[in-house]
Design a protein around this motif. Sequence first.
Motif: not given
Length: 108
Positions: A1-10, A74-83, A89-97
């Motif tokens: 399950m992805a971790t939401v970096t804010t208090s909002r859910n998906i 530095h990326t754009s704003e971080l929206v979702l991350i699953d380490p 997923r940032t505001w602009s794109k997905f990244y492989r970590l």
Amino acid sequence: MATVTTSRNIGSLCRELEKLTCDLRTLSQGSRPSEQDLQACPLLDRWSFGFLPAPCLLGAISHHPIFGARPHIHTSELVLIDPDKRWARTWSKFYRLGKQVVPEIENV
């Protein structure tokens, strides 16, 4: 399950982004909020511009469509991350970590 970096859910994030997209499309077509619409909005008084820091990722990048390879970005704003699954997923794109750097905490 992805971790939401804010208090909002998906789901709520999707609804907020859909509403923003709809509002931006309406504004881009020349429409403006009516006086009646504005009267229903909260009033922000004694306002000024500010800066709201947003979470982002820092690191070395490779294969970026604009920046290519660089040792520090530095990326754009971080929206979702699953380490665990190694993606973000940032505001602009997905990244492989790749490897995560854990900052050392200095003794005070």
